[in-house]
Design a protein around this motif. Structure first.
Motif, PDB file in Angstrom:
ATOM      1  N   GLY A 223       0.780  -1.221   0.000  1.00  0.00           N
ATOM      2  CA  GLY A 223       0.000   0.000   0.000  1.00  0.00           C
ATOM      3  C   GLY A 223       0.816   1.277   0.000  1.00  0.00           C
ATOM      4  O   GLY A 223       1.938   1.325  -0.522  1.00  0.00           O
ATOM      5  N   PRO A 224       0.299   2.340   0.603  1.00  0.00           N
ATOM      6  CA  PRO A 224       0.915   3.673   0.497  1.00  0.00           C
ATOM      7  C   PRO A 224       2.272   3.805   1.163  1.00  0.00           C
ATOM      8  O   PRO A 224       3.014   4.744   0.861  1.00  0.00           O
ATOM      9  CB  PRO A 224      -0.126   4.571   1.181  1.00  0.00           C
ATOM     10  CG  PRO A 224      -0.897   3.667   2.085  1.00  0.00           C
ATOM     11  CD  PRO A 224      -0.958   2.359   1.382  1.00  0.00           C
ATOM     12  N   PHE A 225       2.616   2.900   2.071  1.00  0.00           N
ATOM     13  CA  PHE A 225       3.910   2.976   2.739  1.00  0.00           C
ATOM     14  C   PHE A 225       4.894   1.926   2.226  1.00  0.00           C
ATOM     15  O   PHE A 225       5.955   1.729   2.820  1.00  0.00           O
ATOM     16  CB  PHE A 225       3.726   2.814   4.255  1.00  0.00           C
ATOM     17  CG  PHE A 225       2.761   3.795   4.855  1.00  0.00           C
ATOM     18  CD1 PHE A 225       3.057   5.148   4.886  1.00  0.00           C
ATOM     19  CD2 PHE A 225       1.544   3.370   5.359  1.00  0.00           C
ATOM     20  CE1 PHE A 225       2.161   6.071   5.431  1.00  0.00           C
ATOM     21  CE2 PHE A 225       0.648   4.266   5.911  1.00  0.00           C
ATOM     22  CZ  PHE A 225       0.954   5.622   5.934  1.00  0.00           C
ATOM     23  N   SER A 226       4.554   1.242   1.138  1.00  0.00           N
ATOM     24  CA  SER A 226       5.438   0.214   0.583  1.00  0.00           C
ATOM     25  C   SER A 226       6.579   0.866  -0.192  1.00  0.00           C
ATOM     26  O   SER A 226       6.460   2.009  -0.650  1.00  0.00           O
ATOM     27  CB  SER A 226       4.657  -0.716  -0.343  1.00  0.00           C
ATOM     28  OG  SER A 226       4.198  -0.015  -1.488  1.00  0.00           O
ATOM     29  N   PRO A 227       7.700   0.149  -0.346  1.00  0.00           N
ATOM     30  CA  PRO A 227       8.835   0.734  -1.080  1.00  0.00           C
ATOM     31  C   PRO A 227       8.472   1.139  -2.501  1.00  0.00           C
ATOM     32  O   PRO A 227       8.991   2.142  -3.019  1.00  0.00           O
ATOM     33  CB  PRO A 227       9.865  -0.414  -1.076  1.00  0.00           C
ATOM     34  CG  PRO A 227       9.524  -1.211   0.130  1.00  0.00           C
ATOM     35  CD  PRO A 227       8.042  -1.159   0.244  1.00  0.00           C
ATOM     36  N   GLY A 229       5.574   2.113  -3.480  1.00  0.00           N
ATOM     37  CA  GLY A 229       4.480   3.072  -3.502  1.00  0.00           C
ATOM     38  C   GLY A 229       3.182   2.399  -3.905  1.00  0.00           C
ATOM     39  O   GLY A 229       3.121   1.187  -4.162  1.00  0.00           O
ATOM     40  N   TRP A 230       2.144   3.179  -3.988  1.00  0.00           N
ATOM     41  CA  TRP A 230       0.810   2.642  -4.287  1.00  0.00           C
ATOM     42  C   TRP A 230       0.105   3.581  -5.236  1.00  0.00           C
ATOM     43  O   TRP A 230       0.012   4.779  -4.991  1.00  0.00           O
ATOM     44  CB  TRP A 230       0.027   2.491  -2.986  1.00  0.00           C
ATOM     45  CG  TRP A 230      -1.333   1.871  -3.134  1.00  0.00           C
ATOM     46  CD1 TRP A 230      -1.651   0.734  -3.792  1.00  0.00           C
ATOM     47  CD2 TRP A 230      -2.553   2.354  -2.577  1.00  0.00           C
ATOM     48  NE1 TRP A 230      -2.996   0.460  -3.686  1.00  0.00           N
ATOM     49  CE2 TRP A 230      -3.577   1.442  -2.930  1.00  0.00           C
ATOM     50  CE3 TRP A 230      -2.894   3.456  -1.789  1.00  0.00           C
ATOM     51  CZ2 TRP A 230      -4.900   1.613  -2.545  1.00  0.00           C
ATOM     52  CZ3 TRP A 230      -4.208   3.621  -1.394  1.00  0.00           C
ATOM     53  CH2 TRP A 230      -5.194   2.712  -1.772  1.00  0.00           C
ATOM     54  N   ASN A 231      -0.345   3.036  -6.345  1.00  0.00           N
ATOM     55  CA  ASN A 231      -1.064   3.831  -7.330  1.00  0.00           C
ATOM     56  C   ASN A 231      -2.377   3.138  -7.644  1.00  0.00           C
ATOM     57  O   ASN A 231      -2.508   2.441  -8.664  1.00  0.00           O
ATOM     58  CB  ASN A 231      -0.223   3.982  -8.604  1.00  0.00           C
ATOM     59  CG  ASN A 231      -0.876   4.909  -9.611  1.00  0.00           C
ATOM     60  OD1 ASN A 231      -1.646   5.808  -9.247  1.00  0.00           O
ATOM     61  ND2 ASN A 231      -0.576   4.700 -10.887  1.00  0.00           N
ATOM     62  N   PRO A 232      -3.375   3.284  -6.767  1.00  0.00           N
ATOM     63  CA  PRO A 232      -4.635   2.565  -6.960  1.00  0.00           C
ATOM     64  C   PRO A 232      -5.399   3.075  -8.158  1.00  0.00           C
ATOM     65  O   PRO A 232      -5.265   4.241  -8.557  1.00  0.00           O
ATOM     66  CB  PRO A 232      -5.392   2.856  -5.660  1.00  0.00           C
ATOM     67  CG  PRO A 232      -4.887   4.198  -5.239  1.00  0.00           C
ATOM     68  CD  PRO A 232      -3.422   4.193  -5.605  1.00  0.00           C
ATOM     69  N   ALA A 233      -6.202   2.188  -8.721  1.00  0.00           N
ATOM     70  CA  ALA A 233      -7.082   2.601  -9.807  1.00  0.00           C
ATOM     71  C   ALA A 233      -8.113   3.571  -9.248  1.00  0.00           C
ATOM     72  O   ALA A 233      -8.539   3.442  -8.095  1.00  0.00           O
ATOM     73  CB  ALA A 233      -7.771   1.381 -10.411  1.00  0.00           C
ATOM     74  N   PRO A 234      -8.501   4.571 -10.036  1.00  0.00           N
ATOM     75  CA  PRO A 234      -9.520   5.504  -9.543  1.00  0.00           C
ATOM     76  C   PRO A 234     -10.781   4.755  -9.148  1.00  0.00           C
ATOM     77  O   PRO A 234     -11.225   3.859  -9.878  1.00  0.00           O
ATOM     78  CB  PRO A 234      -9.777   6.413 -10.769  1.00  0.00           C
ATOM     79  CG  PRO A 234      -8.557   6.283 -11.614  1.00  0.00           C
ATOM     80  CD  PRO A 234      -8.074   4.874 -11.408  1.00  0.00           C
ATOM     81  N   PRO A 235     -11.342   5.058  -7.973  1.00  0.00           N
ATOM     82  CA  PRO A 235     -12.546   4.338  -7.542  1.00  0.00           C
ATOM     83  C   PRO A 235     -13.724   4.648  -8.448  1.00  0.00           C
ATOM     84  O   PRO A 235     -13.908   5.795  -8.866  1.00  0.00           O
ATOM     85  CB  PRO A 235     -12.774   4.866  -6.119  1.00  0.00           C
ATOM     86  CG  PRO A 235     -12.128   6.196  -6.107  1.00  0.00           C
ATOM     87  CD  PRO A 235     -10.930   6.093  -7.012  1.00  0.00           C
ATOM     88  N   ARG A 236     -14.476   3.613  -8.765  1.00  0.00           N
ATOM     89  CA  ARG A 236     -15.687   3.834  -9.552  1.00  0.00           C
ATOM     90  C   ARG A 236     -16.734   4.532  -8.705  1.00  0.00           C
ATOM     91  O   ARG A 236     -16.692   4.484  -7.486  1.00  0.00           O
ATOM     92  CB  ARG A 236     -16.244   2.496 -10.043  1.00  0.00           C
ATOM     93  CG  ARG A 236     -15.344   1.809 -11.069  1.00  0.00           C
ATOM     94  CD  ARG A 236     -15.921   0.457 -11.406  1.00  0.00           C
ATOM     95  NE  ARG A 236     -15.859  -0.449 -10.249  1.00  0.00           N
ATOM     96  CZ  ARG A 236     -16.479  -1.612 -10.199  1.00  0.00           C
ATOM     97  NH1 ARG A 236     -17.238  -2.005 -11.197  1.00  0.00           N
ATOM     98  NH2 ARG A 236     -16.367  -2.382  -9.121  1.00  0.00           N
ATOM     99  N   ALA A 237     -17.666   5.165  -9.379  1.00  0.00           N
ATOM    100  CA  ALA A 237     -18.751   5.815  -8.652  1.00  0.00           C
ATOM    101  C   ALA A 237     -19.521   4.773  -7.858  1.00  0.00           C
ATOM    102  O   ALA A 237     -19.671   3.631  -8.280  1.00  0.00           O
ATOM    103  CB  ALA A 237     -19.683   6.531  -9.635  1.00  0.00           C
TER     104      ALA A 237
END
Length: 242
Positions: A223-227, A229-237
């Motif tokens: 996740g966001p603290f991983s080496p 980094g984290w680039n999640p897909a934009p959440p759907r509505a």
């Protein structure tokens, strides 16, 4: 277990509504046919208070082809959702501290547990539920909410499926030590903002809640603290998922 209902009287949760207006709770599971090696034979409703406890008898076919009659007790409290609130730049997470009687009665020193915000769905969509719980338990209104995975909490006896989410928040937007929670529901939560490394160091000591440990480990591994980094897909509505 002694049945408090007099013989011949309509049974709450079966023939007549229980305290939450539910009936036919003894029918759950009788029509299951997704696994040909499992044949449900009988379902008995044991309790129907806020949650529901049943005993189910079923025939199970073993790998050698033989069948055995088995009985399992299940506790149905509904499905739930939880969310890790994080600030990647500040490397902080927002947790809550609250009293948990079930832990207290099972050797926890004082029953005060550090956890991520969480709650039952109560017929809401999981994303709606985590937004509600975040605001109620921390006072923090979250923006984007990202679904991560779904897990069964304790499949030996609990039917609960827990939906895991992550959402960013702004470091310092909620005061450390602030009180929150819905007083009418008996909630009394304290907001705890921690450096993620400090939170990881508390696993197994100050942090003993399973869902919280899982989300903290996800945050540093993927996740966001991983080496990487984290680039999640934009959440759907939300409406697209309902």
């Amino acid at each position: 277990m002694t049945d408090p209902t007099p013989p011949g009287a309509p049974r709450p949760g079966i023939e007549v509504p229980d305290a939450r207006g539910r009936t036919h709770l003894d029918r759950t599971g009788r029509d299951l046919d997704r696994n040909p090696r499992v044949v449900v034979r009988d379902v008995r409703l044991l309790t129907s208070n806020w949650y529901v406890t049943r005993t189910t008898a079923f025939d199970y076919q073993h790998a050698d082809g033989t069948w055995s009659r088995q009985e399992r007790e299940t506790h149905d409290r509904g499905d739930g959702a939880c969310v890790l609130l994080f600030d990647a730049a500040a490397r902080t997470v927002l947790l809550i501290e609250q009293f948990r009687y079930a832990a207290y009665v099972n050797e926890h020193p004082d029953g005060m547990l550090l956890e991520v915000p969480a709650g039952l769905l109560d017929d809401d969509h999981p994303e709606t539920a985590v937004r509600r719980e975040s605001q109620e338990e921390t006072g923090c209104v979250v923006g984007e909410v990202h679904h991560l995975f779904d897990l069964y909490s304790s499949p030996g006896s609990l039917t609960e499926r827990l939906h895991f989410f992550a959402a960013p928040y702004e470091h310092g937007s909620v005061d450390h030590g602030a009180r929150a929670g819905v007083r009418a529901e008996g909630e009394d939560t304290r907001v705890v903002e921690l450096d993620v490394d400090d939170a990881l160091g508390e696993i197994g000591r100050g942090i003993v809640d399973a869902k919280t440990v899982l989300l903290l480990q996800w945050a540093v591994l993927q996740g966001p603290f991983s080496p990487a980094g984290w680039n999640p897909a934009p959440p759907r509505a939300l409406l697209e998922r309902t």
